[in-house]
Design a protein around this motif. Structure first.
Motif, PDB file in Angstrom:
ATOM      1  N   UNK A   1       6.409   5.753 -11.594  1.00 24.58           N
ATOM      2  CA  UNK A   1       4.994   5.781 -11.873  1.00 24.58           C
ATOM      3  C   UNK A   1       4.310   4.506 -11.373  1.00 24.58           C
ATOM      4  N   UNK A   2       5.019   3.393 -11.387  1.00 22.16           N
ATOM      5  CA  UNK A   2       4.422   2.131 -10.962  1.00 22.16           C
ATOM      6  C   UNK A   2       4.025   2.181  -9.487  1.00 22.16           C
ATOM      7  N   UNK A   3       4.785   2.898  -8.664  1.00 20.16           N
ATOM      8  CA  UNK A   3       4.455   3.013  -7.239  1.00 20.16           C
ATOM      9  C   UNK A   3       3.132   3.756  -7.064  1.00 20.16           C
ATOM     10  N   UNK A   4       2.932   4.799  -7.844  1.00 17.10           N
ATOM     11  CA  UNK A   4       1.691   5.571  -7.757  1.00 17.10           C
ATOM     12  C   UNK A   4       0.509   4.719  -8.209  1.00 17.10           C
ATOM     13  N   UNK A   5       0.689   3.966  -9.279  1.00 13.70           N
ATOM     14  CA  UNK A   5      -0.382   3.097  -9.766  1.00 13.70           C
ATOM     15  C   UNK A   5      -0.712   2.001  -8.760  1.00 13.70           C
ATOM     16  N   UNK A   6       0.307   1.420  -8.163  1.00 14.62           N
ATOM     17  CA  UNK A   6       0.080   0.386  -7.145  1.00 14.62           C
ATOM     18  C   UNK A   6      -0.608   0.967  -5.914  1.00 14.62           C
ATOM     19  N   UNK A   7      -0.195   2.151  -5.505  1.00 12.15           N
ATOM     20  CA  UNK A   7      -0.813   2.802  -4.352  1.00 12.15           C
ATOM     21  C   UNK A   7      -2.285   3.089  -4.618  1.00 12.15           C
ATOM     22  N   UNK A   8      -2.597   3.601  -5.806  1.00 13.25           N
ATOM     23  CA  UNK A   8      -3.987   3.870  -6.170  1.00 13.25           C
ATOM     24  C   UNK A   8      -4.802   2.580  -6.146  1.00 13.25           C
ATOM     25  N   UNK A  10      -4.146  -0.248  -4.405  1.00 12.11           N
ATOM     26  CA  UNK A  10      -4.261  -0.744  -3.031  1.00 12.11           C
ATOM     27  C   UNK A  10      -5.299   0.076  -2.259  1.00 12.11           C
ATOM     28  N   UNK A  11      -5.283   1.386  -2.432  1.00 13.03           N
ATOM     29  CA  UNK A  11      -6.269   2.224  -1.755  1.00 13.03           C
ATOM     30  C   UNK A  11      -7.682   1.927  -2.243  1.00 13.03           C
ATOM     31  N   UNK A  12      -7.827   1.668  -3.529  1.00 11.48           N
ATOM     32  CA  UNK A  12      -9.143   1.337  -4.074  1.00 11.48           C
ATOM     33  C   UNK A  12      -9.638   0.008  -3.529  1.00 11.48           C
ATOM     34  N   UNK A  13      -8.771  -0.977  -3.482  1.00  7.21           N
ATOM     35  CA  UNK A  13      -9.137  -2.286  -2.933  1.00  7.21           C
ATOM     36  C   UNK A  13      -9.504  -2.162  -1.457  1.00  7.21           C
ATOM     37  N   UNK A  14      -8.724  -1.399  -0.705  1.00  3.50           N
ATOM     38  CA  UNK A  14      -9.001  -1.179   0.713  1.00  3.50           C
ATOM     39  C   UNK A  14     -10.350  -0.480   0.899  1.00  3.50           C
ATOM     40  N   UNK A  15     -10.620   0.502   0.053  1.00  7.34           N
ATOM     41  CA  UNK A  15     -11.891   1.220   0.123  1.00  7.34           C
ATOM     42  C   UNK A  15     -13.062   0.278  -0.098  1.00  7.34           C
ATOM     43  N   UNK A  16     -12.984  -0.544  -1.133  1.00  9.98           N
ATOM     44  CA  UNK A  16     -14.061  -1.485  -1.424  1.00  9.98           C
ATOM     45  C   UNK A  16     -14.245  -2.463  -0.262  1.00  9.98           C
ATOM     46  N   UNK A  33     -14.466   5.843   3.189  1.00  8.92           N
ATOM     47  CA  UNK A  33     -14.572   7.102   2.446  1.00  8.92           C
ATOM     48  C   UNK A  33     -13.261   7.891   2.477  1.00  8.92           C
ATOM     49  N   UNK A  34     -12.584   7.855   3.601  1.00  8.48           N
ATOM     50  CA  UNK A  34     -11.311   8.580   3.709  1.00  8.48           C
ATOM     51  C   UNK A  34     -10.247   7.933   2.821  1.00  8.48           C
ATOM     52  N   UNK A  35     -10.153   6.601   2.846  1.00  6.02           N
ATOM     53  CA  UNK A  35      -9.180   5.954   1.957  1.00  6.02           C
ATOM     54  C   UNK A  35      -9.580   6.154   0.504  1.00  6.02           C
ATOM     55  N   UNK A  36     -10.876   6.223   0.236  1.00  7.11           N
ATOM     56  CA  UNK A  36     -11.343   6.484  -1.118  1.00  7.11           C
ATOM     57  C   UNK A  36     -10.939   7.863  -1.605  1.00  7.11           C
TER      58      UNK A  36
END
Length: 78
Positions: A1-8, A10-16, A33-36
């Protein structure tokens, strides 16, 4: 589960980052928008796996914002 949380996360930070640096001459807005949208899938998994149903409204609104923006960008109405 930690991998999924970290991925979410990282994608959120990249989106911002991408959306904060978007300009009319670069593709950061569409990439943001795509990474979001990709991140939203991970957030949905987290919401349902951890029974955090209160976040569904926010996730749905953010999803609609991304889809609307991508639609406008694809039509050239940036």
């Amino acid at each position: 589960m930690i991998i999924i949380e970290l991925t979410a996360s990282v994608l959120t930070i990249t989106t911002i980052y991408l959306l904060a640096h978007a300009a009319s001459w670069n593709k950061y807005q569409i990439y943001g928008c795509i990474t979001g949208l990709t991140g939203q899938a991970f957030w949905l998994y987290i919401i349902f796996a951890q029974h955090l149903y209160g976040l569904l409204l926010a996730d749905g609104v953010i999803f609609c914002i991304y889809v609307t923006r991508i639609n406008r960008l694809m039509r050239g109405k940036a």
